[in-house]
Write a protein that holds these residues in place. Sequence first.
Motif, PDB file in Angstrom:
ATOM      1  N   GLN A   1      90.777   2.308  32.762  1.00  0.00           N
ATOM      2  CA  GLN A   1      90.876   2.163  34.208  1.00  0.00           C
ATOM      3  C   GLN A   1      91.946   3.117  34.739  1.00  0.00           C
ATOM      4  OE1 GLN A   1      88.848   0.059  35.676  1.00  0.00           O
ATOM      5  NE2 GLN A   1      89.604  -0.109  37.775  1.00  0.00           N
ATOM      6  N   VAL A   2      91.623   3.799  35.822  1.00  0.00           N
ATOM      7  CA  VAL A   2      92.546   4.730  36.455  1.00  0.00           C
ATOM      8  C   VAL A   2      92.617   4.384  37.928  1.00  0.00           C
ATOM      9  CG1 VAL A   2      92.982   7.128  37.069  1.00  0.00           C
ATOM     10  CG2 VAL A   2      92.057   6.572  34.810  1.00  0.00           C
ATOM     11  N   GLN A   3      93.820   4.265  38.436  1.00  0.00           N
ATOM     12  CA  GLN A   3      94.021   4.067  39.876  1.00  0.00           C
ATOM     13  C   GLN A   3      94.633   5.327  40.455  1.00  0.00           C
ATOM     14  OE1 GLN A   3      96.299   0.369  39.950  1.00  0.00           O
ATOM     15  NE2 GLN A   3      94.436  -0.734  40.535  1.00  0.00           N
ATOM     16  N   LEU A   4      94.125   5.730  41.599  1.00  0.00           N
ATOM     17  CA  LEU A   4      94.529   6.982  42.223  1.00  0.00           C
ATOM     18  C   LEU A   4      95.084   6.715  43.608  1.00  0.00           C
ATOM     19  CD1 LEU A   4      91.336   9.044  41.288  1.00  0.00           C
ATOM     20  CD2 LEU A   4      93.507   8.979  40.053  1.00  0.00           C
ATOM     21  N   VAL A   5      96.209   7.342  43.925  1.00  0.00           N
ATOM     22  CA  VAL A   5      96.834   7.182  45.237  1.00  0.00           C
ATOM     23  C   VAL A   5      97.172   8.558  45.784  1.00  0.00           C
ATOM     24  CG1 VAL A   5      98.735   6.199  46.542  1.00  0.00           C
ATOM     25  CG2 VAL A   5      97.774   4.937  44.591  1.00  0.00           C
ATOM     26  N   GLU A   6      96.543   8.900  46.903  1.00  0.00           N
ATOM     27  CA  GLU A   6      96.796  10.184  47.547  1.00  0.00           C
ATOM     28  C   GLU A   6      97.957  10.074  48.526  1.00  0.00           C
ATOM     29  OE1 GLU A   6      92.194   9.769  47.337  1.00  0.00           O
ATOM     30  OE2 GLU A   6      93.924   8.525  47.830  1.00  0.00           O
ATOM     31  N   SER A   7      98.625  11.197  48.734  1.00  0.00           N
ATOM     32  CA  SER A   7      99.682  11.278  49.745  1.00  0.00           C
ATOM     33  C   SER A   7      99.798  12.721  50.195  1.00  0.00           C
ATOM     34  CB  SER A   7     101.020  10.791  49.180  1.00  0.00           C
ATOM     35  OG  SER A   7     101.424  11.597  48.093  1.00  0.00           O
ATOM     36  N   GLY A   8     100.543  12.913  51.282  1.00  0.00           N
ATOM     37  CA  GLY A   8     100.812  14.269  51.748  1.00  0.00           C
ATOM     38  C   GLY A   8     100.010  14.708  52.954  1.00  0.00           C
ATOM     39  N   CYS A  22      98.090  13.496  44.331  1.00  0.00           N
ATOM     40  CA  CYS A  22      97.305  12.349  43.895  1.00  0.00           C
ATOM     41  C   CYS A  22      97.940  11.834  42.612  1.00  0.00           C
ATOM     42  CB  CYS A  22      95.857  12.743  43.656  1.00  0.00           C
ATOM     43  SG  CYS A  22      94.842  11.438  42.942  1.00  0.00           S
ATOM     44  N   ALA A  23      98.573  10.676  42.727  1.00  0.00           N
ATOM     45  CA  ALA A  23      99.236  10.070  41.577  1.00  0.00           C
ATOM     46  C   ALA A  23      98.290   9.107  40.883  1.00  0.00           C
ATOM     47  CB  ALA A  23     100.498   9.343  42.028  1.00  0.00           C
ATOM     48  N   ALA A  24      98.208   9.231  39.574  1.00  0.00           N
ATOM     49  CA  ALA A  24      97.285   8.407  38.796  1.00  0.00           C
ATOM     50  C   ALA A  24      98.044   7.456  37.882  1.00  0.00           C
ATOM     51  CB  ALA A  24      96.380   9.297  37.958  1.00  0.00           C
ATOM     52  N   SER A  25      97.512   6.263  37.771  1.00  0.00           N
ATOM     53  CA  SER A  25      98.058   5.315  36.807  1.00  0.00           C
ATOM     54  C   SER A  25      97.296   5.462  35.500  1.00  0.00           C
ATOM     55  CB  SER A  25      97.902   3.892  37.321  1.00  0.00           C
ATOM     56  OG  SER A  25      96.529   3.574  37.413  1.00  0.00           O
ATOM     57  N   GLY A  26      97.860   4.941  34.425  1.00  0.00           N
ATOM     58  CA  GLY A  26      97.146   4.977  33.160  1.00  0.00           C
ATOM     59  C   GLY A  26      97.616   6.095  32.252  1.00  0.00           C
ATOM     60  N   ASP A  73      99.832  18.258  36.911  1.00  0.00           N
ATOM     61  CA  ASP A  73     100.974  18.097  36.016  1.00  0.00           C
ATOM     62  C   ASP A  73     100.691  16.838  35.195  1.00  0.00           C
ATOM     63  OD1 ASP A  73     103.390  17.538  34.762  1.00  0.00           O
ATOM     64  OD2 ASP A  73     104.584  18.239  36.441  1.00  0.00           O
ATOM     65  N   ASN A  74     100.234  17.024  33.971  1.00  0.00           N
ATOM     66  CA  ASN A  74      99.848  15.864  33.171  1.00  0.00           C
ATOM     67  C   ASN A  74     101.048  15.012  32.770  1.00  0.00           C
ATOM     68  OD1 ASN A  74      97.133  16.461  33.342  1.00  0.00           O
ATOM     69  ND2 ASN A  74      97.072  17.559  31.391  1.00  0.00           N
ATOM     70  N   ALA A  75     102.208  15.614  32.702  1.00  0.00           N
ATOM     71  CA  ALA A  75     103.411  14.833  32.385  1.00  0.00           C
ATOM     72  C   ALA A  75     103.758  13.864  33.508  1.00  0.00           C
ATOM     73  CB  ALA A  75     104.584  15.767  32.114  1.00  0.00           C
ATOM     74  N   LYS A  76     103.365  14.219  34.720  1.00  0.00           N
ATOM     75  CA  LYS A  76     103.645  13.375  35.889  1.00  0.00           C
ATOM     76  C   LYS A  76     102.419  12.606  36.352  1.00  0.00           C
ATOM     77  CE  LYS A  76     107.375  16.272  37.684  1.00  0.00           C
ATOM     78  NZ  LYS A  76     107.876  17.053  38.857  1.00  0.00           N
ATOM     79  N   ASN A  77     101.308  12.739  35.637  1.00  0.00           N
ATOM     80  CA  ASN A  77     100.071  12.051  36.032  1.00  0.00           C
ATOM     81  C   ASN A  77      99.698  12.359  37.478  1.00  0.00           C
ATOM     82  OD1 ASN A  77      99.985  10.942  33.500  1.00  0.00           O
ATOM     83  ND2 ASN A  77      99.786   8.834  34.182  1.00  0.00           N
ATOM     84  N   THR A  78      99.806  13.615  37.861  1.00  0.00           N
ATOM     85  CA  THR A  78      99.597  13.976  39.260  1.00  0.00           C
ATOM     86  C   THR A  78      98.757  15.242  39.368  1.00  0.00           C
ATOM     87  OG1 THR A  78     101.710  12.976  39.885  1.00  0.00           O
ATOM     88  CG2 THR A  78     100.724  14.496  41.453  1.00  0.00           C
ATOM     89  N   VAL A  79      97.873  15.240  40.332  1.00  0.00           N
ATOM     90  CA  VAL A  79      97.118  16.433  40.685  1.00  0.00           C
ATOM     91  C   VAL A  79      97.459  16.791  42.126  1.00  0.00           C
ATOM     92  CG1 VAL A  79      95.064  15.121  41.396  1.00  0.00           C
ATOM     93  CG2 VAL A  79      94.834  17.505  40.677  1.00  0.00           C
ATOM     94  N   TYR A  80      97.473  18.079  42.402  1.00  0.00           N
ATOM     95  CA  TYR A  80      97.903  18.573  43.709  1.00  0.00           C
ATOM     96  C   TYR A  80      96.798  19.415  44.343  1.00  0.00           C
ATOM     97  CZ  TYR A  80     102.433  17.508  41.600  1.00  0.00           C
ATOM     98  OH  TYR A  80     103.480  16.891  40.969  1.00  0.00           O
ATOM     99  N   CYS A  96      90.962  12.154  46.242  1.00  0.00           N
ATOM    100  CA  CYS A  96      90.962  12.661  44.882  1.00  0.00           C
ATOM    101  C   CYS A  96      90.099  11.740  44.016  1.00  0.00           C
ATOM    102  CB  CYS A  96      92.371  12.796  44.303  1.00  0.00           C
ATOM    103  SG  CYS A  96      93.219  11.261  43.939  1.00  0.00           S
ATOM    104  N   ALA A  97      89.605  12.294  42.931  1.00  0.00           N
ATOM    105  CA  ALA A  97      88.693  11.565  42.066  1.00  0.00           C
ATOM    106  C   ALA A  97      88.890  12.003  40.624  1.00  0.00           C
ATOM    107  CB  ALA A  97      87.247  11.813  42.496  1.00  0.00           C
ATOM    108  N   ALA A  98      88.605  11.094  39.703  1.00  0.00           N
ATOM    109  CA  ALA A  98      88.774  11.351  38.275  1.00  0.00           C
ATOM    110  C   ALA A  98      87.437  11.248  37.563  1.00  0.00           C
ATOM    111  CB  ALA A  98      89.769  10.354  37.678  1.00  0.00           C
ATOM    112  N   ASP A  99      87.220  12.162  36.649  1.00  0.00           N
ATOM    113  CA  ASP A  99      85.954  12.229  35.916  1.00  0.00           C
ATOM    114  C   ASP A  99      86.245  12.255  34.417  1.00  0.00           C
ATOM    115  OD1 ASP A  99      83.812  14.981  35.132  1.00  0.00           O
ATOM    116  OD2 ASP A  99      83.375  12.853  34.946  1.00  0.00           O
ATOM    117  N   ARG A 100      85.636  11.339  33.676  1.00  0.00           N
ATOM    118  CA  ARG A 100      85.904  11.245  32.231  1.00  0.00           C
ATOM    119  C   ARG A 100      85.185  12.296  31.411  1.00  0.00           C
ATOM    120  NH1 ARG A 100      84.195   5.033  31.762  1.00  0.00           N
ATOM    121  NH2 ARG A 100      82.581   5.944  33.100  1.00  0.00           N
TER     122      ARG A 100
END
Length: 130
Positions: A1-8, A22-26, A73-80, A96-100
């Motif tokens: 499960q991944v939760q995504l939160v956009e900002s900016g 876009c900050a991702a959990s998990g 930035d995978n260390a920060k679980n964030t996409v820009y 933002c969206a995540a694809d496995r």
Amino acid sequence: QVQLVESGGGLVQAGGSLRLSCAASGRTFSLYAMGWFRQGPGKEREFVAAITWSGGNRYYADSVKGRFTISRDNAKNTVYLQMNSLKPEDTAVYYCAADRDGTYYSGYKYFTAHDKYDYWGQGTQVTVSS
């Protein structure tokens, strides 16, 4: 499960810039390809940009190519999404969206399809005034 939160998101004049995050959990974020989509008033959701899990491949819609840059930035679980030279027609809610499953071999057309993505954020509003 991944939760995504956009900002900016926000209000900016034409020609200006914004950077969406876009900050991702998990702990498996680095395994997901990530995409940005947008939906303008009265319009269907459309592809903006995508990036593979390693960041080695990036894809852009023709309408934003040369103006927008996707990064992660995978260390920060964030996409820009860095957005420059903004135009009024860029006004939309950005998701933002995540694809496995997407990989380097998937190709541009794969990443433009919103039904390929498994998780979505709630969106952030971008308004560009003329």
